[in-house]
Design a protein around this motif. Structure first.
Motif, PDB file in Angstrom:
ATOM      1  N   ARG A  10      47.831  41.826   0.326  1.00  0.00           N
ATOM      2  CA  ARG A  10      46.481  42.248  -0.021  1.00  0.00           C
ATOM      3  C   ARG A  10      46.510  43.274  -1.156  1.00  0.00           C
ATOM      4  N   MET A  11      46.985  42.807  -2.311  1.00  0.00           N
ATOM      5  CA  MET A  11      47.076  43.651  -3.502  1.00  0.00           C
ATOM      6  C   MET A  11      47.036  42.736  -4.723  1.00  0.00           C
ATOM      7  N   SER A  12      46.487  43.226  -5.811  1.00  0.00           N
ATOM      8  CA  SER A  12      46.365  42.374  -6.987  1.00  0.00           C
ATOM      9  C   SER A  12      47.743  42.099  -7.604  1.00  0.00           C
ATOM     10  N   PRO A  13      47.931  40.906  -8.161  1.00  0.00           N
ATOM     11  CA  PRO A  13      49.217  40.556  -8.748  1.00  0.00           C
ATOM     12  C   PRO A  13      49.611  41.460  -9.909  1.00  0.00           C
ATOM     13  N   ARG A  14      48.653  41.955 -10.629  1.00  0.00           N
ATOM     14  CA  ARG A  14      48.950  42.802 -11.785  1.00  0.00           C
ATOM     15  C   ARG A  14      49.664  44.086 -11.354  1.00  0.00           C
ATOM     16  N   ILE A  19      55.507  46.804 -11.053  1.00  0.00           N
ATOM     17  CA  ILE A  19      56.683  47.328 -10.362  1.00  0.00           C
ATOM     18  C   ILE A  19      57.830  46.314 -10.410  1.00  0.00           C
ATOM     19  N   ALA A  20      57.522  45.038 -10.243  1.00  0.00           N
ATOM     20  CA  ALA A  20      58.561  44.001 -10.236  1.00  0.00           C
ATOM     21  C   ALA A  20      59.303  43.955 -11.571  1.00  0.00           C
ATOM     22  N   ASP A  21      58.582  44.079 -12.672  1.00  0.00           N
ATOM     23  CA  ASP A  21      59.224  44.034 -13.984  1.00  0.00           C
ATOM     24  C   ASP A  21      60.113  45.247 -14.222  1.00  0.00           C
ATOM     25  N   ALA A  22      59.756  46.380 -13.621  1.00  0.00           N
ATOM     26  CA  ALA A  22      60.572  47.583 -13.781  1.00  0.00           C
ATOM     27  C   ALA A  22      61.865  47.508 -12.977  1.00  0.00           C
ATOM     28  N   VAL A  23      61.865  46.740 -11.884  1.00  0.00           N
ATOM     29  CA  VAL A  23      63.002  46.698 -10.964  1.00  0.00           C
ATOM     30  C   VAL A  23      63.946  45.533 -11.255  1.00  0.00           C
ATOM     31  N   LYS A  24      63.465  44.485 -11.899  1.00  0.00           N
ATOM     32  CA  LYS A  24      64.264  43.271 -12.128  1.00  0.00           C
ATOM     33  C   LYS A  24      65.632  43.514 -12.754  1.00  0.00           C
ATOM     34  N   PRO A  25      65.742  44.295 -13.834  1.00  0.00           N
ATOM     35  CA  PRO A  25      67.060  44.415 -14.466  1.00  0.00           C
ATOM     36  C   PRO A  25      68.046  45.320 -13.729  1.00  0.00           C
ATOM     37  N   LEU A  26      67.608  46.023 -12.701  1.00  0.00           N
ATOM     38  CA  LEU A  26      68.468  46.981 -12.009  1.00  0.00           C
ATOM     39  C   LEU A  26      69.364  46.290 -10.988  1.00  0.00           C
ATOM     40  N   LEU A  38      59.363  55.843  -5.367  1.00  0.00           N
ATOM     41  CA  LEU A  38      58.202  55.506  -6.182  1.00  0.00           C
ATOM     42  C   LEU A  38      56.911  55.819  -5.442  1.00  0.00           C
ATOM     43  N   ARG A  39      55.930  56.350  -6.142  1.00  0.00           N
ATOM     44  CA  ARG A  39      54.675  56.728  -5.506  1.00  0.00           C
ATOM     45  C   ARG A  39      53.596  55.680  -5.735  1.00  0.00           C
ATOM     46  N   LYS A  40      53.943  54.438  -5.608  1.00  0.00           N
ATOM     47  CA  LYS A  40      52.995  53.330  -5.722  1.00  0.00           C
ATOM     48  C   LYS A  40      53.103  52.488  -4.464  1.00  0.00           C
ATOM     49  N   ARG A  41      51.967  51.998  -3.980  1.00  0.00           N
ATOM     50  CA  ARG A  41      51.966  51.191  -2.772  1.00  0.00           C
ATOM     51  C   ARG A  41      52.680  49.863  -3.001  1.00  0.00           C
ATOM     52  N   ALA A  42      52.634  49.363  -4.223  1.00  0.00           N
ATOM     53  CA  ALA A  42      53.320  48.107  -4.545  1.00  0.00           C
ATOM     54  C   ALA A  42      54.831  48.240  -4.386  1.00  0.00           C
ATOM     55  N   ILE A  70      69.809  40.769  -8.367  1.00  0.00           N
ATOM     56  CA  ILE A  70      68.464  40.202  -8.406  1.00  0.00           C
ATOM     57  C   ILE A  70      68.406  39.170  -9.526  1.00  0.00           C
ATOM     58  N   LYS A  71      68.107  37.937  -9.154  1.00  0.00           N
ATOM     59  CA  LYS A  71      67.964  36.891 -10.160  1.00  0.00           C
ATOM     60  C   LYS A  71      66.543  36.912 -10.721  1.00  0.00           C
ATOM     61  N   SER A  72      65.548  36.970  -9.826  1.00  0.00           N
ATOM     62  CA  SER A  72      64.162  37.051 -10.295  1.00  0.00           C
ATOM     63  C   SER A  72      63.253  37.563  -9.187  1.00  0.00           C
ATOM     64  N   ILE A  73      62.146  38.141  -9.602  1.00  0.00           N
ATOM     65  CA  ILE A  73      61.074  38.538  -8.694  1.00  0.00           C
ATOM     66  C   ILE A  73      59.807  37.900  -9.239  1.00  0.00           C
ATOM     67  N   LEU A  74      59.259  36.974  -8.492  1.00  0.00           N
ATOM     68  CA  LEU A  74      58.071  36.252  -8.926  1.00  0.00           C
ATOM     69  C   LEU A  74      56.863  36.762  -8.161  1.00  0.00           C
ATOM     70  N   VAL A  75      55.790  37.060  -8.882  1.00  0.00           N
ATOM     71  CA  VAL A  75      54.547  37.488  -8.254  1.00  0.00           C
ATOM     72  C   VAL A  75      53.468  36.503  -8.686  1.00  0.00           C
ATOM     73  N   GLY A  76      52.995  35.710  -7.735  1.00  0.00           N
ATOM     74  CA  GLY A  76      51.958  34.733  -8.024  1.00  0.00           C
ATOM     75  C   GLY A  76      50.633  35.160  -7.430  1.00  0.00           C
ATOM     76  N   GLU A  77      49.586  34.538  -7.919  1.00  0.00           N
ATOM     77  CA  GLU A  77      48.251  34.881  -7.427  1.00  0.00           C
ATOM     78  C   GLU A  77      47.908  34.043  -6.207  1.00  0.00           C
ATOM     79  N   GLY A  78      47.431  34.692  -5.174  1.00  0.00           N
ATOM     80  CA  GLY A  78      46.982  34.017  -3.970  1.00  0.00           C
ATOM     81  C   GLY A  78      45.480  33.781  -4.032  1.00  0.00           C
ATOM     82  N   PRO A  79      44.880  33.424  -2.922  1.00  0.00           N
ATOM     83  CA  PRO A  79      43.430  33.207  -2.908  1.00  0.00           C
ATOM     84  C   PRO A  79      42.672  34.519  -3.070  1.00  0.00           C
TER      85      PRO A  79
END
Length: 117
Positions: A10-14, A19-26, A38-42, A70-79
Motif C-alpha cells: 500500500r505505497m506508490s511505486p514511485r 529506494i530500490a534504485d539507491a540499493v540495487k548497486p550495493l 533509512l528514515r523512509k517507510r519504503a 542483488i541482480k535486480s529489484i523490480l517495482v511494478g504498479e498494482g491496482p
C-alpha cells in the motif's frame, strides 16, 4: 536465481523505486545496513523483501548469504483504489476522485560467481 515478492504493498511505486534504485548497486550486507537506518517507510518494505529472498536462498537452496548479490529489484504498479474527495470541485467529472496506488515488489538475487543454482 532466488526470487522473493511482496504484492499489493500500500505505497506508490514511485516512492518504492526511489529506494530500490539507491540499493540495487550495493552488496547485500551494505544494502541491509543502509535500509535499517533509512528514515523512509519504503525502506522497511524493501528490507523485508530482501530478507525474505535471503531466507529463501538459505532454506530452499542451501546457499550462504555471503555468496549472494542483488541482480535486480523490480517495482511494478498494482491496482489503484478510487476514493472520492469532496474538497476537489465536488463530484464533477473525475476531479473528485483520488487514486490510492498499490505496488508489487520483486527482488531477484544471484550467486556472486554466476553459477546457476
Amino acid at each position: 536465481m532466488i526470487v522473493a515478492k511482496a504484492n499489493f504493498v500500500r505505497m506508490s511505486p514511485r516512492k518504492l523505486r526511489l529506494i530500490a534504485d539507491a540499493v540495487k548497486p550495493l552488496s547485500i550486507d551494505l544494502a541491509i545496513a543502509q535500509l535499517k537506518i533509512l528514515r523512509k517507510r519504503a525502506g522497511g518494505v524493501i528490507l523485508k523483501v530482501i530478507q525474505q529472498a535471503i531466507g529463501n536462498a538459505k532454506n530452499n537452496l542451501k546457499l550462504s548469504p555471503a555468496d549472494l548479490k542483488i541482480k535486480s529489484i523490480l517495482v511494478g504498479e498494482g491496482p489503484r483504489y478510487k476514493r472520492s474527495d469532496r474538497h476537489s470541485h465536488g463530484a464533477r467529472f473525475d476531479s473528485g476522485i483520488r487514486h490510492k496506488r498499490n505496488s508489487h515488489v520483486t527482488v531477484i538475487l544471484e550467486n556472486k560467481n554466476g553459477t546457476q543454482s
